[in-house]
Design a protein around this motif. Structure first.
Motif, PDB file in Angstrom:
ATOM      1  N   GLN A   1       0.830  -1.213   0.000  1.00  0.00           N
ATOM      2  CA  GLN A   1       0.000   0.000   0.000  1.00  0.00           C
ATOM      3  C   GLN A   1       0.860   1.258   0.000  1.00  0.00           C
ATOM      4  OE1 GLN A   1      -2.684  -0.488   3.343  1.00  0.00           O
ATOM      5  NE2 GLN A   1      -3.926  -1.988   2.262  1.00  0.00           N
ATOM      6  N   TYR A   2       1.822   1.265  -0.917  1.00  0.00           N
ATOM      7  CA  TYR A   2       2.746   2.391  -1.013  1.00  0.00           C
ATOM      8  C   TYR A   2       2.119   3.526  -1.817  1.00  0.00           C
ATOM      9  CZ  TYR A   2       6.951   0.608   1.251  1.00  0.00           C
ATOM     10  OH  TYR A   2       7.859   0.192   2.177  1.00  0.00           O
ATOM     11  N   PRO A   3       2.638   4.736  -1.655  1.00  0.00           N
ATOM     12  CA  PRO A   3       2.052   5.911  -2.313  1.00  0.00           C
ATOM     13  C   PRO A   3       2.135   5.839  -3.840  1.00  0.00           C
ATOM     14  CG  PRO A   3       4.155   6.468  -1.272  1.00  0.00           C
ATOM     15  CD  PRO A   3       3.784   5.107  -0.792  1.00  0.00           C
ATOM     16  N   GLU A   4       1.293   6.655  -4.467  1.00  0.00           N
ATOM     17  CA  GLU A   4       1.139   6.616  -5.914  1.00  0.00           C
ATOM     18  C   GLU A   4       2.375   7.067  -6.672  1.00  0.00           C
ATOM     19  OE1 GLU A   4      -1.387   5.396  -7.648  1.00  0.00           O
ATOM     20  OE2 GLU A   4      -2.337   4.792  -5.792  1.00  0.00           O
ATOM     21  N   ASP A   5       3.263   7.815  -6.024  1.00  0.00           N
ATOM     22  CA  ASP A   5       4.432   8.343  -6.728  1.00  0.00           C
ATOM     23  C   ASP A   5       5.673   7.463  -6.551  1.00  0.00           C
ATOM     24  OD1 ASP A   5       4.763   8.850  -4.061  1.00  0.00           O
ATOM     25  OD2 ASP A   5       5.438  10.926  -4.302  1.00  0.00           O
ATOM     26  N   THR A   6       5.481   6.189  -6.297  1.00  0.00           N
ATOM     27  CA  THR A   6       6.592   5.247  -6.171  1.00  0.00           C
ATOM     28  C   THR A   6       6.702   4.440  -7.461  1.00  0.00           C
ATOM     29  OG1 THR A   6       6.154   5.062  -3.795  1.00  0.00           O
ATOM     30  CG2 THR A   6       7.609   3.416  -4.777  1.00  0.00           C
ATOM     31  N   TYR A   7       7.833   4.581  -8.157  1.00  0.00           N
ATOM     32  CA  TYR A   7       7.997   3.953  -9.463  1.00  0.00           C
ATOM     33  C   TYR A   7       9.356   3.257  -9.562  1.00  0.00           C
ATOM     34  CZ  TYR A   7       4.095   7.016 -10.706  1.00  0.00           C
ATOM     35  OH  TYR A   7       2.893   7.652 -10.745  1.00  0.00           O
ATOM     36  N   CYS A   8       9.508   2.508 -10.649  1.00  0.00           N
ATOM     37  CA  CYS A   8      10.795   1.864 -10.929  1.00  0.00           C
ATOM     38  C   CYS A   8      11.205   2.156 -12.363  1.00  0.00           C
ATOM     39  CB  CYS A   8      10.722   0.356 -10.690  1.00  0.00           C
ATOM     40  SG  CYS A   8       9.737  -0.562 -11.900  1.00  0.00           S
ATOM     41  N   GLY A   9      12.490   1.982 -12.627  1.00  0.00           N
ATOM     42  CA  GLY A   9      13.022   2.128 -13.974  1.00  0.00           C
ATOM     43  C   GLY A   9      13.802   0.892 -14.345  1.00  0.00           C
ATOM     44  N   CYS A  10      13.773   0.554 -15.630  1.00  0.00           N
ATOM     45  CA  CYS A  10      14.470  -0.644 -16.097  1.00  0.00           C
ATOM     46  C   CYS A  10      15.136  -0.329 -17.435  1.00  0.00           C
ATOM     47  CB  CYS A  10      13.461  -1.788 -16.257  1.00  0.00           C
ATOM     48  SG  CYS A  10      14.221  -3.409 -16.446  1.00  0.00           S
TER      49      CYS A  10
END
Length: 245
Positions: free
Chosen positions: A138-147
């Motif tokens: 349930q992490y915030p909406e602005d948490t992303y990853c890059g690949c």
């Protein structure tokens, strides 16, 4: 017998099954993995701004993500007495606090013997794993990853001093990290956010046409931007995905 059994069970956490089989049959550790050079697709996965995530259990979150990714890497592992014929979805080169690097096609053969297609599929599954864990925690909406995926040479070796740990280096690894690091540049220029998958031109040109249609071309020269260690590159290709519910 119990001591030996315990030791063997602990070694299974460190070595691949074909390595244990080879050593059980009298082989030296240094002969149980392919040594020397090879070409591979290298994947660099990174959690964006992990140190800035204002949420609890960040260490547990990262370990869950990368543990799941590692399980995926070895899901289709096939043992072989010939160390150059071992098959696996990927070989984990390094896992850092908030990222990992793995190679597809060398030192292990990829499942379909097409490292470009297999690396793309694996990267997409990595991102989906990340999305699943984001929802679970349930992490915030602005948490992303890059690949980032690049193709290049890697060199594998065992050091001459202890601990004798199998390792790899080479331009393929460097380039994968460089392309993944273009994440901020691309997203800033587009004024958007999201998970992003970035391909070098070599990787893009080597995947099937229906897969290429999913990616957008980014003109590096038009934006007056260079990819470090690949300054001659004219384009890269990216795909941005939002978090799904």
């Amino acid at each position: 017998y119990e001591d030996i059994a315990h030791s063997y069970n602990q070694l299974r956490k460190v070595f691949y099954p074909h390595q244990l089989t080879s050593m059980k049959n009298g082989a030296h550790l240094e002969t149980t993995m392919p040594l020397g050079g090879g070409e591979a697709c290298v994947i660099s996965l990174d959690v964006a701004g992990s140190s800035q995530i204002k949420a609890g259990r960040i260490n547990k979150f990262l370990r869950d993500v990368f543990s799941s990714c590692n399980n995926l890497m070895i899901r289709d592992y096939q043992e072989n007495v010939d160390v150059r014929s071992v098959v696996s979805n990927a070989f984990r080169i390094k896992e850092m606090g908030d990222g990992l690097i793995c190679s597809v096609g060398f030192p292990y053969k990829s499942p379909t013997n097409d490292p470009f297609a297999d690396a793309l599929s694996l990267s997409e599954e990595f991102i989906e794993i990340f999305n699943v864990k984001i929802r679970e925690f349930q992490y915030p909406e602005d948490t992303y990853c890059g690949c980032g995926i690049a193709y290049g040479h890697i060199e594998t070796f065992y050091p001459d001093s202890t601990p004798v740990e199998y390792d790899a280096y080479g331009s393929g690894i460097v380039l994968a990290c460089r392309y993944e690091s273009m994440r901020k540049t691309i997203l800033s220029s587009l004024g958007t956010t999201g998970n992003i998958l970035i391909l070098s031109e070599t990787v893009y040109n080597s995947i099937e046409e229906n897969k290429r249609e999913q990616f957008t071309r980014f003109n590096l020269k038009e934006h007056q931007i260079d990819v470090r260690n690949d300054e001659s590159a004219d384009f890269l290709y990216y795909k941005i995905t939002d978090r799904t519910t």
